[in-house]
Every structure is written in structure tokens, then in C-alpha cells.
Write a protein that holds these residues in place. Structure first.
Motif, PDB file in Angstrom:
ATOM      1  N   ALA A   1      40.082  94.489  34.039  1.00 22.97           N
ATOM      2  CA  ALA A   1      40.967  93.720  33.157  1.00 22.97           C
ATOM      3  C   ALA A   1      41.394  94.565  31.961  1.00 22.97           C
ATOM      4  CB  ALA A   1      40.258  92.441  32.690  1.00 22.97           C
ATOM      5  N   VAL A   2      40.428  95.292  31.375  1.00 23.00           N
ATOM      6  CA  VAL A   2      40.742  96.175  30.235  1.00 23.00           C
ATOM      7  C   VAL A   2      41.676  97.293  30.681  1.00 23.00           C
ATOM      8  CG1 VAL A   2      39.760  97.786  28.558  1.00 23.00           C
ATOM      9  CG2 VAL A   2      38.580  95.645  29.050  1.00 23.00           C
ATOM     10  N   THR A   3      41.453  97.824  31.895  1.00 22.41           N
ATOM     11  CA  THR A   3      42.308  98.891  32.436  1.00 22.41           C
ATOM     12  C   THR A   3      43.745  98.431  32.576  1.00 22.41           C
ATOM     13  OG1 THR A   3      40.451  99.837  33.686  1.00 22.41           O
ATOM     14  CG2 THR A   3      42.671 100.447  34.394  1.00 22.41           C
ATOM     15  N   VAL A   4      43.921  97.231  33.133  1.00 24.58           N
ATOM     16  CA  VAL A   4      45.270  96.688  33.326  1.00 24.58           C
ATOM     17  C   VAL A   4      45.956  96.467  31.987  1.00 24.58           C
ATOM     18  CG1 VAL A   4      46.591  94.699  34.156  1.00 24.58           C
ATOM     19  CG2 VAL A   4      44.748  95.639  35.558  1.00 24.58           C
ATOM     20  N   VAL A   5      45.254  95.796  31.070  1.00 23.95           N
ATOM     21  CA  VAL A   5      45.836  95.512  29.749  1.00 23.95           C
ATOM     22  C   VAL A   5      46.144  96.804  28.996  1.00 23.95           C
ATOM     23  CG1 VAL A   5      45.396  94.484  27.486  1.00 23.95           C
ATOM     24  CG2 VAL A   5      44.736  93.251  29.553  1.00 23.95           C
ATOM     25  N   GLY A   6      45.196  97.754  29.032  1.00 20.24           N
ATOM     26  CA  GLY A   6      45.372  99.005  28.303  1.00 20.24           C
ATOM     27  C   GLY A   6      46.520  99.842  28.817  1.00 20.24           C
ATOM     28  N   ASN A   7      46.578 100.033  30.139  1.00 19.91           N
ATOM     29  CA  ASN A   7      47.615 100.903  30.704  1.00 19.91           C
ATOM     30  C   ASN A   7      48.985 100.247  30.740  1.00 19.91           C
ATOM     31  OD1 ASN A   7      46.324 103.543  31.689  1.00 19.91           O
ATOM     32  ND2 ASN A   7      44.903 102.034  32.491  1.00 19.91           N
TER      33      ASN A   7
ATOM     34  N   SER B   1      49.739 106.618  32.291  1.00 20.32           N
ATOM     35  CA  SER B   1      49.209 105.249  32.246  1.00 20.32           C
ATOM     36  C   SER B   1      49.601 104.472  33.501  1.00 20.32           C
ATOM     37  CB  SER B   1      49.736 104.526  31.000  1.00 20.32           C
ATOM     38  OG  SER B   1      49.235 105.117  29.826  1.00 20.32           O
ATOM     39  N   PHE B   2      50.831 104.667  33.965  1.00 18.09           N
ATOM     40  CA  PHE B   2      51.277 104.004  35.196  1.00 18.09           C
ATOM     41  C   PHE B   2      50.448 104.466  36.388  1.00 18.09           C
ATOM     42  CE2 PHE B   2      53.995 104.294  39.028  1.00 18.09           C
ATOM     43  CZ  PHE B   2      54.198 102.941  39.250  1.00 18.09           C
ATOM     44  N   VAL B   3      50.185 105.775  36.473  1.00 13.35           N
ATOM     45  CA  VAL B   3      49.382 106.338  37.564  1.00 13.35           C
ATOM     46  C   VAL B   3      47.955 105.781  37.518  1.00 13.35           C
ATOM     47  CG1 VAL B   3      48.293 108.460  38.396  1.00 13.35           C
ATOM     48  CG2 VAL B   3      50.729 108.440  37.860  1.00 13.35           C
ATOM     49  N   ASP B   4      47.362 105.716  36.310  1.00 12.07           N
ATOM     50  CA  ASP B   4      46.006 105.173  36.158  1.00 12.07           C
ATOM     51  C   ASP B   4      45.944 103.712  36.585  1.00 12.07           C
ATOM     52  OD1 ASP B   4      44.618 107.417  35.317  1.00 12.07           O
ATOM     53  OD2 ASP B   4      45.092 107.113  33.213  1.00 12.07           O
ATOM     54  N   PHE B   5      46.953 102.943  36.191  1.00 12.59           N
ATOM     55  CA  PHE B   5      47.002 101.526  36.576  1.00 12.59           C
ATOM     56  C   PHE B   5      47.068 101.375  38.097  1.00 12.59           C
ATOM     57  CE2 PHE B   5      49.986  98.193  37.984  1.00 12.59           C
ATOM     58  CZ  PHE B   5      49.194  97.076  37.734  1.00 12.59           C
ATOM     59  N   CYS B   6      47.940 102.140  38.728  1.00  6.07           N
ATOM     60  CA  CYS B   6      48.105 102.053  40.187  1.00  6.07           C
ATOM     61  C   CYS B   6      46.834 102.494  40.911  1.00  6.07           C
ATOM     62  CB  CYS B   6      49.287 102.912  40.643  1.00  6.07           C
ATOM     63  SG  CYS B   6      50.890 102.306  40.092  1.00  6.07           S
TER      64      CYS B   6
END
Length: 314
Positions: free
Chosen positions: A38-44, A69-74
Motif C-alpha cells: 500500500a505504501v509502495t503504491v501511494v509513494g510511487n 517510480s512508474f517502473v517500481d510501481f509496476c
């Protein structure tokens, strides 16, 4: 080209054990990884939105950060949901085709991230070592080209690795002591000759790691020399502050990968490998937004304004 054995009527399945050997930790781990995701999605996603809406952040450095950030989210979205599912269900099986699909998509973003980190190091090199030529050298067209190269190389690498998996034969279902469809999972499950696939993996992964790491290392070597030659203490601090976040992200990312592939074989190594894999597949995508926001006043100011606007509207 063979996937499951042609003589088999039932599909070959892989059973990903994950952390099933610790039943008492299944619920705490689920809650922990759910919070991290959840933190990853919100942060990125927040990082992408903030950079997009703030015209002050429309610079090459933030352009590359937005794509990181887009790459990390995916990447996190490909890996974490399956990890969460395996913590709450008893049937941890996954078909060979589904496992290959997960690996192929994850490989695109993992390889892209390596190139993106190298591109960001090159960007900092130009900004600090050649500030008067920076605007011309890092034109919008050049930035788009570099990002396109990163994604393209990620796709090409994934296609090559996926093809080297598809030529393997899988004769029977197998239990795998892992939580994610990594390349070694397919090598362990295959009942055919793996020599070509192992060579392909060795060459491609080492080529990616070596080339990107050399670019990063060379860029920061020149940056370090340039900073040392600066007479102004303020100039040194400003130059260092623009690089420190990226250096920290690179150190964590490459440090984890080197640690994973340098540990000795032992009875405890499987747990260490799984913990290390969790760190670079689940934790690092969460950390990057915090790392880049920590020493960046522009990002912190924009985040603060958004929070203030939300508070006022409520």
C-alpha cells in the motif's frame, strides 16, 4: 520448443512454498507485506503525480525519477499480489504458463530499472561536470530517447530470457521453495537439458549488471573529481545533495543483488535467499520514493502543499 511434456494430458503445475514453513507467521507477514505494498503504491503513484502537476519539476532529473517510480510501481504490482495470495491460501500452485508470464513481465521492469539507474547517473554527470552544456545535452528529445532505450532493452532482455525458458521441457508438477517465479524456478522444475538456458541467463544478466554498473561507477568517479575541485563549500553541498539520493538507491539495489548471488550454499541459505528476494522485489520499490524525497526540498514542498490543500478542503 516445448513447455509441458506433449504426452501429458494434465497441465504441469508449480507449487510455490513461499513462507509456508512458518505457519504462525502467515497472518503477520500478510499484514506486513500488504502495508508495504500500500505504501509502495501511494509513494510511487504520488511521486508520478507530483512531478507531473508541478511545472517546477519538469526537468530531466525528475523526468527520469518519474519513470523510475512508474517502473517500481509496476514491478511491485507484478510480484506482491501473488506473494500475498500465497500467504492466505492453502493451494499455492501456479501453472507453468502463468509463472512464465509473471517472470516475463517482471523481467521487463527489473532490466529497465537497471538501465534507468544508469541513465540517471549519466544525467547527474552531465549536470555537475558540464553545467553549461547540460540544457543542450539533455534536451527533451534526448530524455525521451534515453527512457525509450531503457524500456526497449528491458523488453528485449525479457524476450530473450523468456524464449530460453520456453525451449525447456517440464514433465511433472514440482514443489519450489520460493515465493516468486524467478529464473532458477524454471531451471529447477525442468526435466530437459538446461545448459543453453543457464548460459543465456549468465551472459545476459552479467552483461546488464556489468554495463550499467560501469556507467554508474564512471559517472560518479567524474562527479567526485569535479566536486573535489569546487572552491565553494555551498557548491559542493548542492552538488552532493543532488547525487546522494541516487547513490543511496543504487547502493541498496546493487548491494542486495550482489548479496543474494554471493552467499555460500548452506542449510540456512534458502531462507536468506527468500528474505533477500523479498527485499529487492517488495521493499526497495517502497523505499525509493522516501529516499528521493528525503533530501529533496522541491518534492517535500510539493507534497506539503498537496497535504495542506486536502486539509483545507476537509
Amino acid at each position: 520448443m516445448v513447455s509441458p511434456d506433449k504426452n501429458q494430458s494434465t497441465p504441469v503445475m508449480l507449487i510455490l512454498l513461499g513462507f509456508s514453513e512458518y505457519p504462525e507467521l502467515q497472518v503477520p507477514l500478510f499484514l506486513l507485506f500488504l502495508t508495504i505494498y500500500a505504501v509502495t503504491v501511494v509513494g510511487n503513484v504520488g511521486m508520478v503525480v507530483v512531478i507531473k502537476i508541478n511545472l517546477k519539476l519538469h526537468t530531466p532529473m525528475y523526468f527520469f525519477l518519474k519513470h523510475l517510480s512508474f517502473v517500481d510501481f509496476c514491478y511491485s504490482t507484478i510480484i506482491t499480489p501473488k506473494l500475498l495470495e500465497n500467504l492466505v491460501v492453502e493451494d499455492r500452485s501456479i501453472s507453468i504458463n502463468a509463472c512464465i508470464t509473471q517472470f516475463s513481465i517482471a523481467a521487463i521492469f527489473l532490466m529497465t530499472e537497471m538501465v534507468m539507474l544508469a541513465v540517471m547517473a549519466y544525467d547527474r554527470f552531465l549536470a555537475i561536470c558540464y553545467p553549461f552544456l547540460y540544457t543542450v545535452s539533455m534536451s527533451p528529445q534526448c530524455c525521451v530517447l534515453l527512457v525509450t532505450v531503457a524500456y526497449t532493452w528491458g523488453i528485449i532482455s525479457s524476450i530473450v530470457l523468456s524464449y530460453s525458458i520456453l525451449v525447456l521441457s517440464f514433465c511433472e508438477s514440482k514443489i519450489i521453495d520460493n515465493f516468486v517465479c524467478e529464473y532458477n524456478v524454471f531451471l529447477s522444475a525442468s526435466c530437459s537439458d538446461k545448459h543453453v538456458s543457464e548460459i543465456t541467463l549468465f551472459i545476459l544478466v552479467n552483461l546488464n549488471v556489468f554495463c550499467t554498473f560501469i556507467i554508474i561507477l564512471t559517472s560518479y568517479l567524474f562527479i567526485f573529481v569535479t566536486i573535489i575541485k569546487m572552491h565553494s563549500g555551498g557548491g559542493r553541498y548542492k552538488a552532493f545533495s543532488t547525487c546522494s539520493s541516487h547513490l543511496m538507491a543504487v547502493a541498496i539495489f546493487y548491494g542486495t543483488i550482489i548479496f543474494l548471488y554471493c552467499i555460500p550454499n548452506s542449510k540456512n541459505s534458502s531462507l536468506i535467499v527468500k528474505v533477500g528476494s523479498v527485499f529487492y522485489t517488495v521493499v526497495i520499490p517502497m523505499l525509493n520514493p522516501f529516499i528521493y524525497s528525503l533530501r529533496n526540498n522541491d518534492l517535500k514542498e510539493t507534497f506539503r502543499k498537496i497535504i495542506d490543500l486536502k486539509t483545507i478542503s476537509q
